[in-house]
Design a protein around this motif. Sequence first.
Motif, PDB file in Angstrom:
ATOM      1  N   VAL A 277       6.954  43.168  22.583  1.00 58.79           N
ATOM      2  CA  VAL A 277       6.181  43.147  23.825  1.00 58.79           C
ATOM      3  C   VAL A 277       4.818  43.795  23.606  1.00 58.79           C
ATOM      4  CG1 VAL A 277       8.261  43.172  25.262  1.00 58.79           C
ATOM      5  CG2 VAL A 277       7.150  45.338  24.680  1.00 58.79           C
ATOM      6  N   LYS A 278       3.877  43.462  24.479  1.00 58.56           N
ATOM      7  CA  LYS A 278       2.534  44.051  24.406  1.00 58.56           C
ATOM      8  C   LYS A 278       2.451  45.384  25.140  1.00 58.56           C
ATOM      9  CE  LYS A 278       0.877  39.515  24.916  1.00 58.56           C
ATOM     10  NZ  LYS A 278       0.341  38.619  25.879  1.00 58.56           N
ATOM     11  N   ASP A 279       3.139  45.477  26.281  1.00 53.92           N
ATOM     12  CA  ASP A 279       3.053  46.649  27.142  1.00 53.92           C
ATOM     13  C   ASP A 279       4.472  47.146  27.434  1.00 53.92           C
ATOM     14  OD1 ASP A 279       2.953  48.333  29.479  1.00 53.92           O
ATOM     15  OD2 ASP A 279       0.981  47.497  29.958  1.00 53.92           O
ATOM     16  N   ILE A 280       4.869  48.221  26.774  1.00 55.93           N
ATOM     17  CA  ILE A 280       6.233  48.726  26.888  1.00 55.93           C
ATOM     18  C   ILE A 280       6.565  49.137  28.322  1.00 55.93           C
ATOM     19  CG2 ILE A 280       5.715  51.117  26.261  1.00 55.93           C
ATOM     20  CD1 ILE A 280       8.726  49.232  24.907  1.00 55.93           C
ATOM     21  N   THR A 281       5.611  49.680  29.042  1.00 54.01           N
ATOM     22  CA  THR A 281       5.851  50.113  30.424  1.00 54.01           C
ATOM     23  C   THR A 281       6.158  48.925  31.315  1.00 54.01           C
ATOM     24  OG1 THR A 281       4.409  52.031  30.094  1.00 54.01           O
ATOM     25  CG2 THR A 281       4.877  51.383  32.382  1.00 54.01           C
ATOM     26  N   LYS A 282       5.364  47.871  31.209  1.00 56.44           N
ATOM     27  CA  LYS A 282       5.613  46.661  32.003  1.00 56.44           C
ATOM     28  C   LYS A 282       6.929  46.006  31.614  1.00 56.44           C
ATOM     29  CE  LYS A 282       0.871  45.374  33.174  1.00 56.44           C
ATOM     30  NZ  LYS A 282      -0.173  44.352  33.014  1.00 56.44           N
ATOM     31  N   ALA A 283       7.231  45.982  30.321  1.00 61.53           N
ATOM     32  CA  ALA A 283       8.476  45.365  29.853  1.00 61.53           C
ATOM     33  C   ALA A 283       9.690  46.123  30.370  1.00 61.53           C
ATOM     34  CB  ALA A 283       8.489  45.297  28.327  1.00 61.53           C
ATOM     35  N   LYS A 284       9.637  47.450  30.340  1.00 62.29           N
ATOM     36  CA  LYS A 284      10.759  48.244  30.857  1.00 62.29           C
ATOM     37  C   LYS A 284      10.957  47.974  32.348  1.00 62.29           C
ATOM     38  CE  LYS A 284       9.401  52.286  29.182  1.00 62.29           C
ATOM     39  NZ  LYS A 284       9.370  53.705  28.761  1.00 62.29           N
ATOM     40  N   ALA A 285       9.872  47.908  33.090  1.00 60.55           N
ATOM     41  CA  ALA A 285       9.976  47.634  34.532  1.00 60.55           C
ATOM     42  C   ALA A 285      10.560  46.251  34.783  1.00 60.55           C
ATOM     43  CB  ALA A 285       8.601  47.764  35.195  1.00 60.55           C
ATOM     44  N   PHE A 286      10.100  45.240  34.032  1.00 55.03           N
ATOM     45  CA  PHE A 286      10.585  43.869  34.194  1.00 55.03           C
ATOM     46  C   PHE A 286      12.084  43.785  33.934  1.00 55.03           C
ATOM     47  CE2 PHE A 286      11.625  39.676  32.461  1.00 55.03           C
ATOM     48  CZ  PHE A 286      11.080  38.824  33.402  1.00 55.03           C
ATOM     49  N   TYR A 287      12.542  44.287  32.790  1.00 58.61           N
ATOM     50  CA  TYR A 287      13.944  44.120  32.399  1.00 58.61           C
ATOM     51  C   TYR A 287      14.901  45.030  33.167  1.00 58.61           C
ATOM     52  CZ  TYR A 287      12.858  40.673  28.919  1.00 58.61           C
ATOM     53  OH  TYR A 287      12.453  39.512  28.306  1.00 58.61           O
ATOM     54  N   THR A 288      14.490  46.246  33.520  1.00 59.87           N
ATOM     55  CA  THR A 288      15.386  47.087  34.320  1.00 59.87           C
ATOM     56  C   THR A 288      15.577  46.483  35.704  1.00 59.87           C
ATOM     57  OG1 THR A 288      13.571  48.559  34.983  1.00 59.87           O
ATOM     58  CG2 THR A 288      14.940  49.256  33.105  1.00 59.87           C
ATOM     59  N   GLU A 289      14.519  45.932  36.272  1.00 59.43           N
ATOM     60  CA  GLU A 289      14.621  45.291  37.589  1.00 59.43           C
ATOM     61  C   GLU A 289      15.396  43.979  37.495  1.00 59.43           C
ATOM     62  OE1 GLU A 289      14.131  44.773  41.695  1.00 59.43           O
ATOM     63  OE2 GLU A 289      13.674  46.541  40.492  1.00 59.43           O
ATOM     64  N   LEU A 290      15.096  43.171  36.502  1.00 63.30           N
ATOM     65  CA  LEU A 290      15.755  41.876  36.351  1.00 63.30           C
ATOM     66  C   LEU A 290      17.267  42.033  36.245  1.00 63.30           C
ATOM     67  CD1 LEU A 290      15.648  38.796  35.936  1.00 63.30           C
ATOM     68  CD2 LEU A 290      15.322  39.241  33.486  1.00 63.30           C
ATOM     69  N   PHE A 291      17.717  42.978  35.448  1.00 60.00           N
ATOM     70  CA  PHE A 291      19.147  43.140  35.201  1.00 60.00           C
ATOM     71  C   PHE A 291      19.790  44.275  35.995  1.00 60.00           C
ATOM     72  CE2 PHE A 291      17.781  41.009  31.214  1.00 60.00           C
ATOM     73  CZ  PHE A 291      18.454  39.827  31.455  1.00 60.00           C
ATOM     74  N   ASP A 292      19.018  44.886  36.916  1.00 57.43           N
ATOM     75  CA  ASP A 292      19.541  46.015  37.681  1.00 57.43           C
ATOM     76  C   ASP A 292      20.212  46.992  36.716  1.00 57.43           C
ATOM     77  OD1 ASP A 292      20.040  47.584  39.908  1.00 57.43           O
ATOM     78  OD2 ASP A 292      21.983  46.623  40.292  1.00 57.43           O
ATOM     79  N   ALA A 293      19.461  47.338  35.670  1.00 54.16           N
ATOM     80  CA  ALA A 293      19.974  48.162  34.579  1.00 54.16           C
ATOM     81  C   ALA A 293      19.076  49.379  34.411  1.00 54.16           C
ATOM     82  CB  ALA A 293      20.011  47.338  33.296  1.00 54.16           C
ATOM     83  N   GLU A 294      19.389  50.176  33.403  1.00 58.04           N
ATOM     84  CA  GLU A 294      18.613  51.377  33.125  1.00 58.04           C
ATOM     85  C   GLU A 294      18.220  51.422  31.658  1.00 58.04           C
ATOM     86  OE1 GLU A 294      20.863  54.795  34.275  1.00 58.04           O
ATOM     87  OE2 GLU A 294      21.099  54.093  36.341  1.00 58.04           O
ATOM     88  N   VAL A 295      17.162  52.169  31.391  1.00 57.13           N
ATOM     89  CA  VAL A 295      16.788  52.423  29.999  1.00 57.13           C
ATOM     90  C   VAL A 295      17.840  53.383  29.445  1.00 57.13           C
ATOM     91  CG1 VAL A 295      15.069  53.441  28.472  1.00 57.13           C
ATOM     92  CG2 VAL A 295      14.329  52.044  30.427  1.00 57.13           C
ATOM     93  N   GLN A 296      18.543  52.941  28.415  1.00 58.91           N
ATOM     94  CA  GLN A 296      19.595  53.750  27.796  1.00 58.91           C
ATOM     95  C   GLN A 296      19.051  54.610  26.660  1.00 58.91           C
ATOM     96  OE1 GLN A 296      22.756  53.859  29.043  1.00 58.91           O
ATOM     97  NE2 GLN A 296      22.078  52.440  30.617  1.00 58.91           N
ATOM     98  N   VAL A 297      18.060  54.077  25.946  1.00 58.04           N
ATOM     99  CA  VAL A 297      17.426  54.780  24.831  1.00 58.04           C
ATOM    100  C   VAL A 297      15.938  54.503  24.924  1.00 58.04           C
ATOM    101  CG1 VAL A 297      17.231  54.934  22.307  1.00 58.04           C
ATOM    102  CG2 VAL A 297      19.469  54.464  23.363  1.00 58.04           C
ATOM    103  N   ASP A 298      15.117  55.533  24.791  1.00 60.94           N
ATOM    104  CA  ASP A 298      13.666  55.353  24.861  1.00 60.94           C
ATOM    105  C   ASP A 298      13.024  56.234  23.798  1.00 60.94           C
ATOM    106  OD1 ASP A 298      10.945  55.147  25.508  1.00 60.94           O
ATOM    107  OD2 ASP A 298      11.342  55.147  27.655  1.00 60.94           O
ATOM    108  N   ILE A 299      12.392  55.596  22.801  1.00 62.50           N
ATOM    109  CA  ILE A 299      11.730  56.366  21.744  1.00 62.50           C
ATOM    110  C   ILE A 299      10.221  56.116  21.754  1.00 62.50           C
ATOM    111  CG2 ILE A 299      13.785  56.495  20.303  1.00 62.50           C
ATOM    112  CD1 ILE A 299      12.513  54.288  18.523  1.00 62.50           C
ATOM    113  N   GLY A 300       9.691  55.760  22.905  1.00 62.62           N
ATOM    114  CA  GLY A 300       8.256  55.540  23.023  1.00 62.62           C
ATOM    115  C   GLY A 300       7.871  54.094  22.885  1.00 62.62           C
ATOM    116  N   ARG A 301       7.817  53.597  21.674  1.00 62.32           N
ATOM    117  CA  ARG A 301       7.410  52.209  21.460  1.00 62.32           C
ATOM    118  C   ARG A 301       8.581  51.233  21.565  1.00 62.32           C
ATOM    119  NH1 ARG A 301       8.626  49.522  17.255  1.00 62.32           N
ATOM    120  NH2 ARG A 301       9.697  50.521  15.548  1.00 62.32           N
TER     121      ARG A 301
END
Length: 120
Positions: free
Chosen positions: A9-33
């Motif tokens: 992805v180009k923008d990790i923040t936008k991607a996290k927002a898109f996929y957490t909302e799409l799947f009603d899920a949470e970030v399980q692991v986040d190492i920055g990039r």
Amino acid sequence: MIGYTTIGVKDITKAKAFYTELFDAEVQVDIGRLAMIGKSTSEPMIAVCEPFNGEAPHCGNGAMVAFSAASKDEVNAMYNKAISLGATSEGEPGQRIEDVFYGAYVRDLDGNKLAFFIFG
């Protein structure tokens, strides 16, 4: 069998927002990039990452990540939710193979191709 699938992805923040909302899920692991998104670390996840080599991410020709659904209604709902979050259509929900496969296709914010499907 599949633990997780990673897409660039180009923008990790936008991607996290898109996929957490799409799947009603949470970030399980986040190492920055890189972030792994799902219901838990013991279930399959989608990982989104800004490429390690610093180059622009790009979609593989013929590559696609497919997400199973519980019903045709859920396929429709996932497709519509993805579109509402900024995805573009690659094929509206419908029966693809008579009485065998029902699916819908989108491209996410970075052009990665996703499918939502159910057999039957």
